[in-house]
Enzyme design. Sequence first.
Site, short mmCIF file in Angstrom:
data_model
loop_
_atom_site.label_atom_id
_atom_site.label_comp_id
_atom_site.label_asym_id
_atom_site.label_seq_id
_atom_site.Cartn_x
_atom_site.Cartn_y
_atom_site.Cartn_z
N ARG B 16 10.25 12.44 0.54
CA ARG B 16 9.78 13.08 -0.67
C ARG B 16 10.41 14.59 -0.99
O ARG B 16 10.59 15.08 -1.82
CB ARG B 16 8.40 13.30 -0.25
CG ARG B 16 7.52 13.69 0.58
CD ARG B 16 6.13 13.72 1.07
NE ARG B 16 5.59 13.94 1.99
CZ ARG B 16 5.44 15.12 2.44
NH1 ARG B 16 3.81 15.71 1.67
NH2 ARG B 16 4.49 15.72 3.62
N SER B 43 2.53 17.30 -2.92
CA SER B 43 2.05 16.73 -1.73
C SER B 43 3.45 15.54 -2.18
O SER B 43 4.44 15.18 -1.85
CB SER B 43 1.50 15.57 -2.07
OG SER B 43 -0.29 15.94 -1.13
N GLU B 64 -3.62 8.51 -13.31
CA GLU B 64 -2.62 8.17 -12.83
C GLU B 64 -2.26 7.13 -14.77
O GLU B 64 -0.92 7.10 -14.72
CB GLU B 64 -2.08 6.97 -11.99
CG GLU B 64 -2.14 7.74 -10.73
CD GLU B 64 -4.11 8.60 -10.23
OE1 GLU B 64 -5.05 7.52 -10.51
OE2 GLU B 64 -4.27 9.18 -9.19
N PHE B 89 -1.26 5.22 -6.30
CA PHE B 89 -1.97 5.47 -6.84
C PHE B 89 -1.37 5.76 -8.45
O PHE B 89 -2.15 4.50 -9.52
CB PHE B 89 -2.54 6.90 -7.25
CG PHE B 89 -3.65 6.29 -5.26
CD1 PHE B 89 -4.56 6.10 -5.87
CD2 PHE B 89 -3.19 8.42 -5.59
CE1 PHE B 89 -5.58 6.52 -3.50
CE2 PHE B 89 -4.22 8.54 -3.51
CZ PHE B 89 -5.17 7.79 -3.42
N HIS B 115 4.68 8.61 -0.22
CA HIS B 115 3.82 8.05 0.91
C HIS B 115 3.46 6.82 0.64
O HIS B 115 2.94 6.65 1.10
CB HIS B 115 2.19 9.00 0.75
CG HIS B 115 2.24 10.65 0.39
ND1 HIS B 115 3.28 11.88 -0.69
CD2 HIS B 115 1.72 11.44 1.49
CE1 HIS B 115 3.29 12.53 0.33
NE2 HIS B 115 1.89 12.80 0.88
N ASP B 123 -4.50 8.87 7.19
CA ASP B 123 -4.92 9.14 5.44
C ASP B 123 -6.12 8.02 5.75
O ASP B 123 -7.37 7.48 5.16
CB ASP B 123 -4.56 9.38 3.98
CG ASP B 123 -4.22 11.14 4.04
OD1 ASP B 123 -5.52 11.70 5.19
OD2 ASP B 123 -3.82 11.42 3.56
#
Lengths: 273, 322
Positions: B16, B43, B64, B89, B115, B123
């Site tokens: 990322r 993030s 989203e 998401f 992610h 998480d």
Amino acid sequence: MKEINLEELQTKARILRRHIITMTTKAGSGHPSSALSMVEIVTALYFGGVLRHDPSNPTWPDRDRFILSKGHGCPALYAALAEAGYFPIEWLSRLRQLGSPLEGHPNMRALPGVEASTGSLGQGLSIALGHALAARLDGKGYRVYALLGDGECDQGQVWEAAMAAAHFQVGNLTAIVDHNKYQQTGSVETVMDVRPLIEKWRAFHWHGIEIDGHDLREVLKAFDEANTINDQPSVIVAHTVKGKGVTPLEKDYTWHGKALPPDLAEAALKEIG
Amino acid sequence: MNIGRRIGLTLGKATRDAFGEALVELGKENPNIVVLDGDLNNSTKTDLFAKAFPERFFNVGIAESNLVGVAGGLASCGKVPFIASFACFMMCNAFDQLRMSVAFPGLNVKVVGSHGGISIGEDGPSQMSVEDVALACALPGFAVLVPADQEAAAALVKAAAVHRGPVYIRVGRPKVPIVYQNGGEFTLGRANCLREGRDVALIANGLMVAAALEASHLLHQEGIEALVLDMHTVKPLDEEAVVRAAQTGAIVTAEEHLIWGGLGSAVARAVASRCPVPMEFVSLGDTYAESGKPEELFEKYGLTAEAIVRAAKHAIARKKDV
Ligand SMILES: Cc1ncc(C[n+]2csc(CCOP(=O)(O)OP(=O)(O)O)c2C)c(N)n1
Ligand SMILES: [Mg+2]
């Protein structure tokens, strides 16, 4: 409703705050600031006589339901469930560890007392509406509560659920918005201005109540009021402070999603008392 | 992640981070690039672009579906939207918008899911994307990319920018080993052969490329020579590379994804239609994972070099069956 001793409740709130800091720091990750802003709401629900529930029988069909739509706030929920007796308090120290039922976000298949698996924001109110409609179908008197984040209210699904709940006139449903003014990447004002909140809910035909979400007296009164409204759903817009009770978390929103390192956690526990 | 450490791979950046940095470079070159995020910019690392080009960055909040729809509109007007959120998401919450507002009209939107996989760790399952590759592959016209390391991520993000049409790129949260220690050539739709071998072919993508290299090392110690392919593009699949891999007589795929609809499925289809050989599949299987440290999760859910070695031996043992 049983006699409520405000001082006892405030002590309970303090205990929940301590658990939140201790368990997230031990885990090394999590969302303490998001959990701290909802402490009084959860305290009123579980210890202020709002929820009719039985920790020794988590699937009691007549229980009231609490659905944590903002799933990342789960350290507060886990602390409340443990203190209420759903599971041993020692379990809190295994938050987010492999094999622990206390996952990073609530998992209803893993942990007793968790009513919905959440963590993808925007879905809890719809699930709560399903519970509320089931009560009507089954001729049961239970009430359903759903706690949402203010950033979470960006999601279209929240308003789809709001519209539907009013349309179906579910008086046994209460939404609480933890209006702590921040989401992940900034204030709600700068990221996506969802305000004015209470007017939006009212425009969707909800009964709206606006309170200081850290004043336990006001929180309890709001739940009382919501429970007297039987022909429409109620929303409690609770003005709160993200990170409430822990100065560094209150001061800086970029703590979102981060646990305190041990030294700051120690200071935080002192501050909470 | 410590995958590949015992064969000397050094730890690099998270993919990322490489994505976020590449995006800034692209922004300098192409004024038509716009970036959208859904309250996760710090993030997904689009915050780097947001800082460099604030007027070309839109944070739409936690929404989203709207994010994807707006990107469709921008792309219809000639912009090149790069849109980012957590992979789960983005793909799950906005799938119909990806279908109707991007894929069906064939718009030039670059979808970045961060992610990805279970390597997000603590998480837990609600934030883990284990089905994103399957969903992206089910969008006609989409190219689907799963880079292995920082070099691959940077190069493939740039390749996506010049590719005409919709692209899905999965990037990850943790720092990952550098597979391409000396850089590498990346062409969208062309697999990279990282090791030659005659006994079995290991076809992997993402983090599992490092695991496959590790497995090839372990197999070599037992006298088994494995060919290793980095199949960074799941779609369009490099079928010629699969056909070459099948000349070893046995294939193992490895991916950080459900067994359904990901790399293994794509390779199996090519193998079945063009070059039948025994295959084995290393994947998450048919389950959600749980909270835990990324390394622990990879161990528990069988995403390890040892699992690839076992699968390779099974596949080799079955050679005579075909
Ligand atoms: C669908 C979805 N998108 C993005 C996220 C990532 N995320 C987790 S918490 C968060 C911010 C939440 O803000 P808010 O609802 O205001 O809750 P707070 O933490 O302030 O209580 C985001 C964007 C998510 N969990 N789900
Ligand atoms: Mg908030």
